[in-house]
Design a protein around this motif. Structure first.
Motif, PDB file in Angstrom:
ATOM      1  N   VAL A 100       0.830  -1.211   0.000  1.00 12.12           N
ATOM      2  CA  VAL A 100       0.000   0.000   0.000  1.00 12.12           C
ATOM      3  C   VAL A 100       0.861   1.257   0.000  1.00 12.12           C
ATOM      4  O   VAL A 100       0.398   2.343   0.345  1.00 12.12           O
ATOM      5  N   GLY A 101       2.128   1.111  -0.364  1.00 13.34           N
ATOM      6  CA  GLY A 101       2.992   2.277  -0.509  1.00 13.34           C
ATOM      7  C   GLY A 101       3.668   2.748   0.755  1.00 13.34           C
ATOM      8  O   GLY A 101       4.136   3.880   0.809  1.00 13.34           O
ATOM      9  N   THR A 102       3.770   1.872   1.776  1.00 16.12           N
ATOM     10  CA  THR A 102       4.435   2.276   3.025  1.00 16.12           C
ATOM     11  C   THR A 102       5.671   1.432   3.310  1.00 16.12           C
ATOM     12  O   THR A 102       6.237   1.521   4.395  1.00 16.12           O
ATOM     13  N   SER A 103       6.084   0.612   2.353  1.00 19.04           N
ATOM     14  CA  SER A 103       7.307  -0.173   2.501  1.00 19.04           C
ATOM     15  C   SER A 103       7.903  -0.400   1.123  1.00 19.04           C
ATOM     16  O   SER A 103       7.241  -0.162   0.108  1.00 19.04           O
ATOM     17  N   CYS A 104       9.142  -0.844   1.086  1.00 18.44           N
ATOM     18  CA  CYS A 104       9.850  -1.032  -0.185  1.00 18.44           C
ATOM     19  C   CYS A 104      10.419  -2.432  -0.310  1.00 18.44           C
ATOM     20  O   CYS A 104      10.755  -3.080   0.690  1.00 18.44           O
ATOM     21  N   GLY A 105      10.528  -2.889  -1.548  1.00 18.75           N
ATOM     22  CA  GLY A 105      11.098  -4.201  -1.831  1.00 18.75           C
ATOM     23  C   GLY A 105      11.487  -4.287  -3.294  1.00 18.75           C
ATOM     24  O   GLY A 105      11.398  -3.296  -4.036  1.00 18.75           O
ATOM     25  N   PRO A 106      11.897  -5.464  -3.768  1.00 18.43           N
ATOM     26  CA  PRO A 106      12.219  -5.627  -5.191  1.00 18.43           C
ATOM     27  C   PRO A 106      11.023  -5.267  -6.066  1.00 18.43           C
ATOM     28  O   PRO A 106       9.870  -5.479  -5.685  1.00 18.43           O
ATOM     29  N   ASP A 107      11.306  -4.710  -7.220  1.00 19.59           N
ATOM     30  CA  ASP A 107      10.253  -4.280  -8.142  1.00 19.59           C
ATOM     31  C   ASP A 107       9.787  -5.487  -8.960  1.00 19.59           C
ATOM     32  O   ASP A 107      10.425  -5.889  -9.917  1.00 19.59           O
ATOM     33  N   TRP A 108       8.632  -6.063  -8.557  1.00 16.50           N
ATOM     34  CA  TRP A 108       8.114  -7.234  -9.238  1.00 16.50           C
ATOM     35  C   TRP A 108       7.297  -6.884 -10.485  1.00 16.50           C
ATOM     36  O   TRP A 108       7.050  -7.757 -11.300  1.00 16.50           O
ATOM     37  N   GLN A 109       6.868  -5.634 -10.628  1.00 17.26           N
ATOM     38  CA  GLN A 109       5.865  -5.306 -11.630  1.00 17.26           C
ATOM     39  C   GLN A 109       6.415  -4.717 -12.923  1.00 17.26           C
ATOM     40  O   GLN A 109       5.756  -4.771 -13.954  1.00 17.26           O
ATOM     41  N   SER A 110       7.601  -4.174 -12.904  1.00 17.31           N
ATOM     42  CA  SER A 110       8.160  -3.578 -14.108  1.00 17.31           C
ATOM     43  C   SER A 110       8.336  -4.629 -15.209  1.00 17.31           C
ATOM     44  O   SER A 110       8.818  -5.735 -14.945  1.00 17.31           O
ATOM     45  N   ARG A 111       7.957  -4.273 -16.435  1.00 16.55           N
ATOM     46  CA  ARG A 111       8.088  -5.192 -17.569  1.00 16.55           C
ATOM     47  C   ARG A 111       9.360  -4.938 -18.357  1.00 16.55           C
ATOM     48  O   ARG A 111       9.561  -5.529 -19.428  1.00 16.55           O
ATOM     49  N   ASP A 112      10.212  -4.090 -17.862  1.00 17.79           N
ATOM     50  CA  ASP A 112      11.486  -3.852 -18.526  1.00 17.79           C
ATOM     51  C   ASP A 112      12.258  -5.175 -18.599  1.00 17.79           C
ATOM     52  O   ASP A 112      12.355  -5.899 -17.608  1.00 17.79           O
ATOM     53  N   PRO A 113      12.812  -5.529 -19.788  1.00 19.78           N
ATOM     54  CA  PRO A 113      13.499  -6.823 -19.935  1.00 19.78           C
ATOM     55  C   PRO A 113      14.607  -7.045 -18.908  1.00 19.78           C
ATOM     56  O   PRO A 113      14.776  -8.165 -18.407  1.00 19.78           O
ATOM     57  N   LYS A 114      15.387  -5.989 -18.585  1.00 19.88           N
ATOM     58  CA  LYS A 114      16.451  -6.147 -17.596  1.00 19.88           C
ATOM     59  C   LYS A 114      15.881  -6.489 -16.224  1.00 19.88           C
ATOM     60  O   LYS A 114      16.398  -7.356 -15.515  1.00 19.88           O
ATOM     61  N   ASN A 115      14.823  -5.797 -15.858  1.00 19.52           N
ATOM     62  CA  ASN A 115      14.213  -6.051 -14.557  1.00 19.52           C
ATOM     63  C   ASN A 115      13.586  -7.443 -14.506  1.00 19.52           C
ATOM     64  O   ASN A 115      13.724  -8.169 -13.509  1.00 19.52           O
ATOM     65  N   LEU A 116      12.907  -7.826 -15.582  1.00 14.54           N
ATOM     66  CA  LEU A 116      12.246  -9.123 -15.636  1.00 14.54           C
ATOM     67  C   LEU A 116      13.259 -10.261 -15.566  1.00 14.54           C
ATOM     68  O   LEU A 116      13.046 -11.262 -14.859  1.00 14.54           O
ATOM     69  N   SER A 117      14.369 -10.118 -16.285  1.00 15.89           N
ATOM     70  CA  SER A 117      15.402 -11.168 -16.251  1.00 15.89           C
ATOM     71  C   SER A 117      16.004 -11.292 -14.852  1.00 15.89           C
ATOM     72  O   SER A 117      16.285 -12.398 -14.383  1.00 15.89           O
ATOM     73  N   TYR A 118      16.167 -10.151 -14.172  1.00 19.75           N
ATOM     74  CA  TYR A 118      16.699 -10.189 -12.801  1.00 19.75           C
ATOM     75  C   TYR A 118      15.736 -10.903 -11.858  1.00 19.75           C
ATOM     76  O   TYR A 118      16.147 -11.755 -11.058  1.00 19.75           O
TER      77      TYR A 118
END
Length: 330
Positions: free
Chosen positions: A168-186
């Protein structure tokens, strides 16, 4: 781009949960945070104070307490403040730092649980014959758990993957939602190497261990001691997986079905279930390990012990004879 990113880079005030819900989360996490700090600090302090507790298995258990304490201080405690305020207050740098630290300590904890499972296999099943799991192996395993976690949680700091607001926007973690190929491969590599591999090690190790214990002579004192320790560690494994599996499932769902909409409750519950995992391991350890309990209870109660002293069954290290399949004391 992560749907919460705009709130992070500007005001951080995107409202996804009612004020009453955020306050409730803050209170719950405050209780969990205080409990986790006290119990994990107790495990560390008591083990350091008593030489008889410094056994190879306890090296891993202390490392698990250190990782849990780190998760609490860098993840749970900040969430108490951000939920009380009602929005994320630490900015972009704070978000990256929180996401990195929580992921680092969390994966270290999971790798340590796998190390404990492997340690039990070496002690009970003797897969390498005369090679015994010793302190040097425990130290090497502890170091490897930190290095492996550091290796796979550092790339987002340099552009492969990312840390963003979650839930709900009050904590941070790895970005699971980005569809950028670099992020998705990671993300895919991260799941396979930091979650699936330790999980498989745990399942294989405990299947082997339980199969071995079922074959040994019933009633043997050493077998009973090993079975007691095995059940204690099994409870830790189950508690850890029950806490983290919903978060892993939610993250995987977001990765492969990014357009799926979740309610605020579904977004937030797995995250805080994972952060609450830090209290279960020391509770199980103190409750089920009579040797440790003898020192931990007086430590927690400032020297008082309300429980009557019991004749303690020592935690015997064991070996399995390849000829007669009996467990015998070393």
């Amino acid at each position: 781009k992560h749907p919460n990113a705009s709130s992070l880079h500007s005001t951080g005030r995107e409202v996804l949960l009612p004020r009453a819900g955020l306050v409730t989360l803050s209170v719950i996490m405050a209780v969990f945070s205080v409990t986790a700090v006290v119990l994990n600090a107790t495990v560390i302090a008591v083990t350091l104070r008593h030489r008889q507790l410094r056994q190879p298995l306890n090296f891993a258990l202390v490392n698990l307490a250190v990782a849990d304490l780190g998760t609490t201080l860098t993840g749970a405690v900040p969430s108490v403040v951000t939920n009380a305020v009602g929005y994320y207050i630490s900015g972009r740098v704070g978000c990256v730092l929180e996401g990195f630290c929580v992921a680092l300590f969390g994966i270290t904890a999971l790798c340590t649980v796998a190390l404990i499972a492997v340690e039990r296999v070496f002690v009970v099943c003797k897969p390498l014959g005369t090679i015994i799991f010793q302190e040097k192996h425990a130290v090497a395993g502890v170091a490897a758990s930190w290095l492996w976690s550091l290796l796979w949680n550092t790339p987002p700091l340099f552009g492969w993957g990312n840390y963003e607001l979650e839930g709900v926007g009050t904590s941070c973690g790895p970005d699971w939602q980005s569809r950028d190929p670099k992020n998705l491969s990671y993300v895919v590599c991260y799941f396979v190497l930091c979650f699936a591999v330790p999980f498989i090690i745990i399942v294989v190790s405990y299947s082997w261990l339980l199969w071995t214990l079922r074959r040994v002579r019933r009633g043997a004192a050493a077998a009973k001691a090993e079975a007691r320790i095995a059940w204690m560690v099994m409870m830790m494994v189950v508690a850890f997986l029950v806490s983290w599996m919903p978060y892993a499932t939610l993250a995987l769902t977001v990765v492969f079905k990014p357009d799926m909409n979740f309610s605020p409750l579904v977004k937030v519950m797995p995250i805080y279930m994972a952060k609450s995992s830090t209290i279960y391991n020391p509770m199980i350890y103190i409750y089920m390990n009579k040797q440790f309990q003898k020192y931990a209870i007086p430590f927690l109660l400032c020297g008082k012990n309300p429980f009557p002293p019991e004749e303690e069954a020592s935690e015997v290290q064991t070996t399995v004879s390849p000829l007669n399949n009996k467990i015998t004391p070393e």
